[in-house]
Write a protein that holds these residues in place. Structure first.
Motif, PDB file in Angstrom:
ATOM      1  N   LYS A   5       0.857  -1.255  -0.001  1.00 51.37           N
ATOM      2  CA  LYS A   5       0.054  -0.159  -0.152  1.00 51.37           C
ATOM      3  C   LYS A   5       0.881   1.224   0.103  1.00 51.37           C
ATOM      4  CE  LYS A   5      -3.608  -2.208   2.765  1.00 51.37           C
ATOM      5  NZ  LYS A   5      -4.502  -2.461   4.100  1.00 51.37           N
ATOM      6  N   TYR A   6       0.260   2.628  -0.126  1.00 49.04           N
ATOM      7  CA  TYR A   6       1.253   3.646  -0.170  1.00 49.04           C
ATOM      8  C   TYR A   6       0.524   4.661   0.633  1.00 49.04           C
ATOM      9  CZ  TYR A   6       3.688   1.727  -3.938  1.00 49.04           C
ATOM     10  OH  TYR A   6       4.479   0.886  -4.669  1.00 49.04           O
ATOM     11  N   LYS A   7       1.300   5.327   1.604  1.00 49.17           N
ATOM     12  CA  LYS A   7       1.014   6.327   2.453  1.00 49.17           C
ATOM     13  C   LYS A   7       0.552   7.670   1.679  1.00 49.17           C
ATOM     14  CE  LYS A   7       4.165   4.539   5.906  1.00 49.17           C
ATOM     15  NZ  LYS A   7       5.101   4.951   6.736  1.00 49.17           N
ATOM     16  N   LYS A   8       0.100   8.636   2.032  1.00 48.33           N
ATOM     17  CA  LYS A   8      -0.189   9.958   1.846  1.00 48.33           C
ATOM     18  C   LYS A   8       1.115  10.427   1.041  1.00 48.33           C
ATOM     19  CE  LYS A   8      -4.146  11.099   4.473  1.00 48.33           C
ATOM     20  NZ  LYS A   8      -4.748  12.234   5.697  1.00 48.33           N
ATOM     21  N   ASP A   9       2.353  10.224   1.483  1.00 44.60           N
ATOM     22  CA  ASP A   9       3.634  10.906   1.146  1.00 44.60           C
ATOM     23  C   ASP A   9       4.249   9.841  -0.125  1.00 44.60           C
ATOM     24  OD1 ASP A   9       4.484   8.583   2.519  1.00 44.60           O
ATOM     25  OD2 ASP A   9       5.915   9.824   3.733  1.00 44.60           O
ATOM     26  N   THR A  10       3.394   8.929  -0.468  1.00 42.44           N
ATOM     27  CA  THR A  10       3.687   8.108  -1.461  1.00 42.44           C
ATOM     28  C   THR A  10       4.610   6.993  -1.113  1.00 42.44           C
ATOM     29  OG1 THR A  10       5.397   9.166  -2.730  1.00 42.44           O
ATOM     30  CG2 THR A  10       3.221   9.824  -3.152  1.00 42.44           C
ATOM     31  N   SER A  11       5.040   6.805   0.185  1.00 41.30           N
ATOM     32  CA  SER A  11       6.130   6.080   0.555  1.00 41.30           C
ATOM     33  C   SER A  11       5.402   4.503   0.860  1.00 41.30           C
ATOM     34  CB  SER A  11       6.820   6.257   1.958  1.00 41.30           C
ATOM     35  OG  SER A  11       5.794   6.606   2.961  1.00 41.30           O
ATOM     36  N   PRO A  12       6.041   3.430   0.451  1.00 36.05           N
ATOM     37  CA  PRO A  12       5.266   2.060   0.605  1.00 36.05           C
ATOM     38  C   PRO A  12       5.148   1.727   1.921  1.00 36.05           C
ATOM     39  CG  PRO A  12       7.476   1.861  -0.131  1.00 36.05           C
ATOM     40  CD  PRO A  12       7.372   3.209  -0.006  1.00 36.05           C
ATOM     41  N   LEU A  13       4.030   0.972   2.235  1.00 34.68           N
ATOM     42  CA  LEU A  13       3.812   0.115   3.344  1.00 34.68           C
ATOM     43  C   LEU A  13       3.242  -1.181   3.221  1.00 34.68           C
ATOM     44  CD1 LEU A  13       3.126   0.600   6.816  1.00 34.68           C
ATOM     45  CD2 LEU A  13       0.803   1.273   5.763  1.00 34.68           C
ATOM     46  N   THR A  14       3.715  -1.994   4.133  1.00 38.12           N
ATOM     47  CA  THR A  14       3.249  -3.330   3.904  1.00 38.12           C
ATOM     48  C   THR A  14       3.029  -4.044   5.381  1.00 38.12           C
ATOM     49  OG1 THR A  14       5.673  -4.474   4.589  1.00 38.12           O
ATOM     50  CG2 THR A  14       5.242  -3.844   2.238  1.00 38.12           C
ATOM     51  N   LYS A  15       2.443  -5.407   5.430  1.00 40.21           N
ATOM     52  CA  LYS A  15       1.876  -5.895   6.409  1.00 40.21           C
ATOM     53  C   LYS A  15       3.155  -6.047   7.580  1.00 40.21           C
ATOM     54  CE  LYS A  15      -0.199 -10.016   7.869  1.00 40.21           C
ATOM     55  NZ  LYS A  15      -1.101 -11.382   7.648  1.00 40.21           N
ATOM     56  N   ALA A  16       4.512  -6.275   6.717  1.00 37.92           N
ATOM     57  CA  ALA A  16       5.516  -6.438   7.656  1.00 37.92           C
ATOM     58  C   ALA A  16       5.912  -5.102   8.600  1.00 37.92           C
ATOM     59  CB  ALA A  16       6.796  -6.760   6.588  1.00 37.92           C
ATOM     60  N   ASP A  17       5.609  -3.914   7.835  1.00 34.17           N
ATOM     61  CA  ASP A  17       5.908  -2.764   8.707  1.00 34.17           C
ATOM     62  C   ASP A  17       5.019  -2.821   9.819  1.00 34.17           C
ATOM     63  OD1 ASP A  17       7.417  -0.826   6.697  1.00 34.17           O
ATOM     64  OD2 ASP A  17       6.004  -1.971   5.803  1.00 34.17           O
ATOM     65  N   SER A  18       3.695  -3.010   9.800  1.00 33.92           N
ATOM     66  CA  SER A  18       2.849  -2.771  10.874  1.00 33.92           C
ATOM     67  C   SER A  18       2.782  -3.793  11.705  1.00 33.92           C
ATOM     68  CB  SER A  18       1.420  -2.787  10.200  1.00 33.92           C
ATOM     69  OG  SER A  18       1.073  -3.937   9.372  1.00 33.92           O
TER      70      SER A  18
END
Length: 270
Positions: free
Chosen positions: A30-43
Motif C-alpha cells: 500500500k502507499y501512504k499519503k507521502d507515496t512511501s510504501p507500506l506493507t503488512k511487515a511494517d505494521s
C-alpha cells in the motif's frame, strides 16, 4: 540501562523474525499519503516492538504510529525512536537490505541503539551506557542475556580500516545529483570506491570501519537515522548536520532531518 538494551534487542530480533515470515509471501503493498510504501511487515513489526517498549513507560516515536503533538513531546527528556522496517523499498525488491531500528533518545541525543538485519541475522548495538558499539549474529530464536550476547560480539572501531582508497557509502534508492557531485569532488582528491546500500546498512559500514563517509543530501526522518547514529557515535564516527556541523538532534518539532555527513572524522564536508 542494561534492562532497556535487553528489551530493545529482544524487540528488534522478534520483529525481524516477523518480517522474514512475510518476506517470501505474496504480500500487498500500500502507499501512504507521502507515496512511501507500506506493507503488512511494517505494521506487524511495529506492533511487536510496541508491545516490548510500552512496558518501559518511556514515550515512543515510531514511523508507524500517529505522532504526538510537539506541545507534549517538547517536555520529554527521554523517548524511544523506532523504525520497525527501515528500507521498505528494499524489502519489496527482496534484496535483503532492510533493518529494524530502535534507539533511545535523551535530551535530543541518541544514547542507545539497536539495529537488526533480519536476512543476515546480524545485530549491531551499543553498550548499555552508549560508550561502545558491537556486532554479532543472532542465529537462534532463544534469546540470551546481554552479557551472554557480548561474549560472541565484536567491538566496532569506525576508523579501524585504512587504505589508499576512499570509501563512500551512498543510498541505493536515493543517489541524487548533489551526491554525485560530492563523489566527483572527492575523486579529485583520492582514489574512490562507492558502496551502495539500502536502509541503515550504510551506518553499519561506517561503524565497523568498512566505509569512510556517508553523505546524505536527500530527506530522512529521525527514525531513519537514530539507531545508526547511536551505533556510529559509540564507535567514534560522527553524524553531523551539514550546515551547522553539529550532531543531528532528535525529537525536534519537525521530525525531518537536515542533510548530514556521517564520517570517521570531521573533514569530509564539501
Amino acid at each position: 540501562m542494561e534492562e532497556l538494551l535487553q528489551i530493545a534487542i529482544n524487540a528488534a530480533v522478534l520483529a525481524g523474525q516477523e518480517i522474514l515470515s512475510i518476506y517470501d509471501t505474496d504480500f500487498v503493498v500500500k502507499y501512504k499519503k507521502d507515496t512511501s510504501p507500506l506493507t503488512k511487515a511494517d505494521s506487524n513489526a511495529n506492533a511487536i516492538i510496541m508491545g516490548f517498549l510500552e512496558k518501559t513507560e518511556i514515550p515512543i516515536i515510531s514511523e508507524e504510529n500517529k505522532q504526538t503533538a510537539y506541545a507534549i513531546r517538547k517536555d520529554w527528556t527521554r523517548c524511544w525512536m523506532v523504525d520497525p522496517l527501515d528500507g521498505t523499498k528494499e524489502f519489496i525488491n527482496r534484496n535483503g537490505e532492510f533493518t529494524v531500528n530502535i534507539a533511545l533518545i535523551e535530551n535530543g541525543t541518541p544514547v542507545l541503539g539497536v539495529l537488526y538485519i533480519p536476512v543476515t541475522k546480524l545485530l549491531y548495538y551499543t553498550s548499555a551506557t552508549g560508550g561502545a558499539s558491537y556486532k554479532t549474529t543472532i542465529d537462534s530464536e532463544t534469546f540470551t542475556t546481554v552479557p551472554e550476547i557480548l561474549k560472541t560480539s565484536e567491538k566496532l572501531f569506525g576508523n579501524s580500516v585504512k587504505d589508499q582508497v576512499f570509501k563512500i557509502t551512498t543510498s541505493r534508492s536515493h543517489l541524487n545529483s548533489r551526491t554525485k557531485r560530492y563523489i566527483e569532488a572527492k575523486r579529485k582528491q583520492h582514489p574512490v570506491t562507492v558502496i551502495t546500500k539500502g536502509s541503515s546498512l550504510k551506518f553499519c559500514l561506517l561503524a565497523e570501519g568498512s566505509a569512510d563517509v556517508y553523505p546524505r543530501f536527500a530527506p530522512t526522518m529521525e527514525w531513519d537515522t537514530a539507531a545508526g547514529h547511536a551505533i556510529c557515535q559509540a564507535a567514534g564516527v560522527s553524524v553531523l548536520d551539514f550546515l551547522t556541523k553539529e550532531p543531528l538532534q532528535y525529537n525536534k518539532e519537525n521530525l525531518l532531518n537536515s542533510f548530514f555527513i556521517a564520517s570517521t572524522n570531521n573533514v569530509h564536508f564539501e
